[in-house]
Design a protein around this motif. Structure first.
Motif, short mmCIF file in Angstrom:
data_model
loop_
_atom_site.label_atom_id
_atom_site.label_comp_id
_atom_site.label_asym_id
_atom_site.label_seq_id
_atom_site.Cartn_x
_atom_site.Cartn_y
_atom_site.Cartn_z
N ARG A 99 -7.43 19.64 -13.86
CA ARG A 99 -8.27 19.01 -12.79
C ARG A 99 -8.02 17.45 -13.11
O ARG A 99 -8.19 16.72 -12.02
N ALA A 100 -7.67 16.93 -14.36
CA ALA A 100 -7.70 15.50 -14.57
C ALA A 100 -6.22 14.94 -13.59
O ALA A 100 -6.23 14.08 -12.84
N ILE A 101 -5.36 16.02 -13.75
CA ILE A 101 -3.95 15.68 -12.73
C ILE A 101 -4.40 15.64 -11.40
O ILE A 101 -4.00 14.62 -10.58
N LEU A 102 -5.17 16.58 -11.06
CA LEU A 102 -5.60 16.60 -9.66
C LEU A 102 -6.26 15.47 -9.03
O LEU A 102 -6.28 14.92 -7.93
N ILE A 103 -7.36 15.04 -9.80
CA ILE A 103 -8.00 14.01 -9.49
C ILE A 103 -7.16 12.93 -9.32
O ILE A 103 -7.38 11.71 -8.58
N GLY A 104 -6.48 12.37 -10.29
CA GLY A 104 -5.47 11.13 -10.47
C GLY A 104 -4.52 11.51 -9.06
O GLY A 104 -4.33 10.50 -8.35
N VAL A 105 -4.06 12.50 -8.72
CA VAL A 105 -3.01 12.74 -7.51
C VAL A 105 -3.86 12.51 -6.18
O VAL A 105 -3.63 11.84 -5.22
N ALA A 106 -5.26 12.88 -6.14
CA ALA A 106 -6.11 12.58 -5.05
C ALA A 106 -6.48 11.41 -4.89
O ALA A 106 -6.12 10.84 -3.65
N LEU A 107 -6.66 10.55 -5.95
CA LEU A 107 -6.95 9.12 -5.77
C LEU A 107 -5.62 8.34 -5.24
O LEU A 107 -5.67 7.38 -4.44
N GLY A 108 -4.36 8.83 -5.96
CA GLY A 108 -3.12 8.34 -5.57
C GLY A 108 -2.97 8.50 -3.91
O GLY A 108 -2.29 7.76 -3.45
N THR A 109 -3.24 9.70 -3.42
CA THR A 109 -2.95 10.34 -2.04
C THR A 109 -3.63 9.33 -1.16
O THR A 109 -3.35 9.09 -0.10
N ILE A 110 -4.97 9.18 -1.45
CA ILE A 110 -5.83 8.46 -0.67
C ILE A 110 -5.42 6.99 -0.30
O ILE A 110 -5.43 6.45 0.71
N THR A 111 -5.15 6.36 -1.69
CA THR A 111 -4.55 5.03 -1.36
C THR A 111 -3.31 4.92 -0.36
O THR A 111 -3.36 3.95 0.34
N LEU A 112 -2.43 5.82 -0.89
CA LEU A 112 -1.17 6.01 -0.32
C LEU A 112 -1.36 6.37 1.14
O LEU A 112 -0.62 5.71 2.28
N ALA A 113 -2.10 7.15 1.71
CA ALA A 113 -2.44 7.57 2.87
C ALA A 113 -3.06 6.36 3.63
O ALA A 113 -2.72 6.39 4.91
N LEU A 114 -3.91 5.85 3.00
CA LEU A 114 -4.50 4.46 3.75
C LEU A 114 -3.53 3.39 4.10
O LEU A 114 -3.70 2.77 5.28
N ARG A 115 -2.57 3.22 3.27
CA ARG A 115 -1.28 2.31 3.32
C ARG A 115 -0.82 2.61 4.68
O ARG A 115 -0.22 2.05 5.30
N LEU A 116 -0.41 4.10 4.48
CA LEU A 116 0.29 4.81 5.69
C LEU A 116 -0.07 4.28 7.26
O LEU A 116 0.17 4.11 8.00
N LEU A 117 -1.52 4.74 7.05
CA LEU A 117 -2.47 4.81 8.37
C LEU A 117 -2.49 3.25 8.95
O LEU A 117 -2.60 3.20 10.11
N VAL A 118 -2.40 2.46 8.10
CA VAL A 118 -2.57 0.98 8.73
C VAL A 118 -1.20 0.13 8.70
O VAL A 118 -1.08 -0.87 9.24
N GLY A 119 0.01 1.01 8.30
CA GLY A 119 1.20 0.44 8.73
C GLY A 119 1.81 -0.42 7.82
O GLY A 119 2.79 -0.86 7.83
N ILE A 120 1.02 -0.52 6.39
CA ILE A 120 1.72 -1.45 5.31
C ILE A 120 2.91 -0.63 4.69
O ILE A 120 3.78 -1.44 4.49
N GLU A 121 2.61 0.57 4.53
CA GLU A 121 3.73 1.49 3.98
C GLU A 121 4.64 2.14 5.23
O GLU A 121 3.76 2.84 6.05
N ARG A 122 5.79 1.80 5.35
CA ARG A 122 6.70 2.26 6.48
C ARG A 122 7.65 3.03 6.22
O ARG A 122 8.96 2.47 5.96
N PRO A 123 7.78 4.46 5.62
CA PRO A 123 8.84 5.40 5.25
C PRO A 123 9.69 5.42 6.37
O PRO A 123 10.94 5.87 6.45
N TYR A 124 9.22 5.09 7.53
CA TYR A 124 9.84 5.45 8.92
C TYR A 124 10.82 4.48 9.48
O TYR A 124 11.76 4.60 10.38
N SER A 125 10.63 3.21 9.21
CA SER A 125 11.58 2.02 9.47
C SER A 125 11.61 1.32 8.24
O SER A 125 10.74 0.52 7.79
N LYS A 126 12.88 1.25 7.63
CA LYS A 126 13.17 0.40 6.58
C LYS A 126 13.72 -0.79 6.85
O LYS A 126 14.45 -1.00 7.72
#
Lengths: 252, 206
Positions: free
Chosen positions: B179-206
């Motif tokens: 569960r500790a691993i899952l909580i950590g992954v969930a927190l990391g996923t939320i922040t990464l997903a937010l960066r993807l949603l607002v276009g800060i992180e762009r794996p599609y155009s480098k």
């Protein structure tokens, strides 16, 4: 509006505002103390050693599609590839990249192409330097394919970053047989248990998702990593409070 | 120029990401939009699979032609036979060739590989003790042996001997750790997903 929708919007806004606040602090010159993760240090040195010895770095990105729920894990693995591809492509010994899911193939090819472009050696790039091994529904076929690549290729370092399962044992064993040091990062608990037996350099769950902050260190990546750390404290306090309340029978 | 070329993929990714999120959260506001966009994503994934198969074919054709690699030839022949059988299945419904291939070729091969996993894990355990002779390694191996004993079928007289492992150790330490691993992954996923949603992180155009 359902409770789930309110919760998602609330968490999104909270995390978003926290990230903006921390990013602003970084802009004002506040330092971020990154927790030392030996696996990232090893990752850099391993790539350097492999290149010096004239051997390839093998990077496999797991089998989570970019359109799947585990997509962020693959995005983090691709961020690591972006960083490592620049060094490897500049050396003239490009990395061997394998993927276990089809949507990762164009993304990984783009990373490698960008690595060659930044090294000024775009003419040396070929799309088949990145290899699709098997679809995500066949984990053992993927493991067998990667093991074959590890045996056949002149591999000096093995990096496995992304979503894996128990099949990681087959790939790890193949890397151990060719004496390639390994760094493994995953978000899957089974894969992490296997990885712990294979190498001491393991990136556990969130540590893999922090690849951008550790390898590229852009302000937004650092701010989101700091937000993660703050939120972890919030979650810990909440677990503790609810545990105590539950223990004293508050909810009964 | 480069910056201009980055704009269309950014608009597509951020726009579709936000519309999908709104469609999932407020089904009444954008009816069926989320499911339509998810369907498009599945179609793109299927197209990517086709490119993946072509990538595999080109690489192994090259290996066979340049290096006379007969394993590559076996892969190409298997691929061609499976495609032909799949095509024949469509015209002769009672043939059931693809099922036969899966049942008599793929499944036994995967089962054989799967059965080797236990041995590979055993080797990995021995290597761990050779490589890293510390208290943590001994604890790791000890935990593995304990859980194997608890999971293994035992004679009736000894069946309750390791029940405490399943009753106390698994829920207290293993589940808490997972569960500790899952909580950590969930927190990391939320922040990464937010960066993807607002276009800060762009794996599609480098």
């Amino acid at each position: 509006m359902s409770f789930n929708a309110i919760a998602v919007i609330g968490v999104t806004l909270l995390v978003g505002l926290l990230m903006v606040f921390l990013w602003n602090r970084l802009r004002q010159g506040r330092e971020v103390g990154l927790r030392p993760l030996p696996a990232y240090r090893t990752l850099r040195t391993q790539v350097g050693r492999a290149i010096e010895s004239g051997r390839h770095v093998h990077i496999t990105l797991g089998r989570a599609g970019l359109h799947s729920a585990a997509g962020p894990t693959s995005v983090a693995a691709l961020t690591a590839l972006d960083h490592l591809a620049i060094d490897s492509c500049a050396s003239g010994i490009p990395p061997m990249v394998t993927v276990g899911e089809a949507t990762l193939l164009p993304a990984a090819q783009d990373s490698l192409r960008q690595g060659f472009a930044q090294a000024g050696r775009l003419s040396s790039y070929s799309p088949i330097q990145t290899q699709f091994i098997a679809p995500e529904t066949n984990p053992l076929a993927y493991a067998a394919g990667v093991s074959n690549e590890l045996h056949a290729g002149n591999v000096g370092s093995n990096l496995m970053l992304g979503r894996f399962g128990a099949e990681l044992a087959l790939m790890g064993e193949a890397a151990a047989r060719v004496n390639a040091p390994q760094v493994i990062g995953s978000d899957d608990s089974t894969a992490l248990a296997v990885a712990s037996a294979l190498t001491k350099d393991v990136l556990i769950g969130e540590e893999l998702l922090a690849a951008g902050a550790y390898l590229q260190g852009k302000p937004w990546q650092l701010a989101s990593l700091q937000a993660q750390d703050w939120l972890r404290w919030v979650v810990m306090v909440l677990i503790l409070v609810f545990g105590i309340l539950s223990g004293i029978g508050f909810f009964t | 120029m480069r910056r201009l070329l980055d704009i269309p993929p950014l608009i597509i990714a951020v726009g579709f990401g936000l519309v999908t999120l709104v469609g999932l959260l407020f089904a009444s506001l954008l009816p069926e939009v989320a499911s339509i966009l998810t369907g498009w994503a599945a179609f793109i994934a299927a197209a990517a699979l086709l490119f993946g198969v072509l990538n595999l074919l080109v690489i192994h054709l090259q290996r066979f032609i340049r290096g006379r690699n007969f394993f590559s030839l076996a892969l190409i022949l298997s691929m061609v036979i499976t495609i032909v059988v799949g095509y024949m299945d469509r015209s002769i419904s009672e043939l059931n060739g693809l099922n036969t291939i899966f049942q008599y070729v793929l499944q036994p091969l995967e089962a054989a590989l799967g059965s080797l996993l236990a041995f590979f894990l055993l080797f990995a355990g021995f290597r761990l003790l050779q490589r890293q002779q510390s208290g943590w390694s001994v604890l790791f191996i000890g935990a593995v042996i304990l859980f194997l004993m608890a999971a293994a079928p035992m004679p009736a007289a000894f069946s309750g001997l390791f029940s405490w492992v399943q009753d106390y150790i698994a829920p207290l330490f293993v589940h808490a750790g997972v569960r500790a691993i899952l909580i950590g992954v969930a927190l990391g996923t939320i922040t990464l997903a937010l960066r993807l949603l607002v276009g800060i992180e762009r794996p599609y155009s480098k």
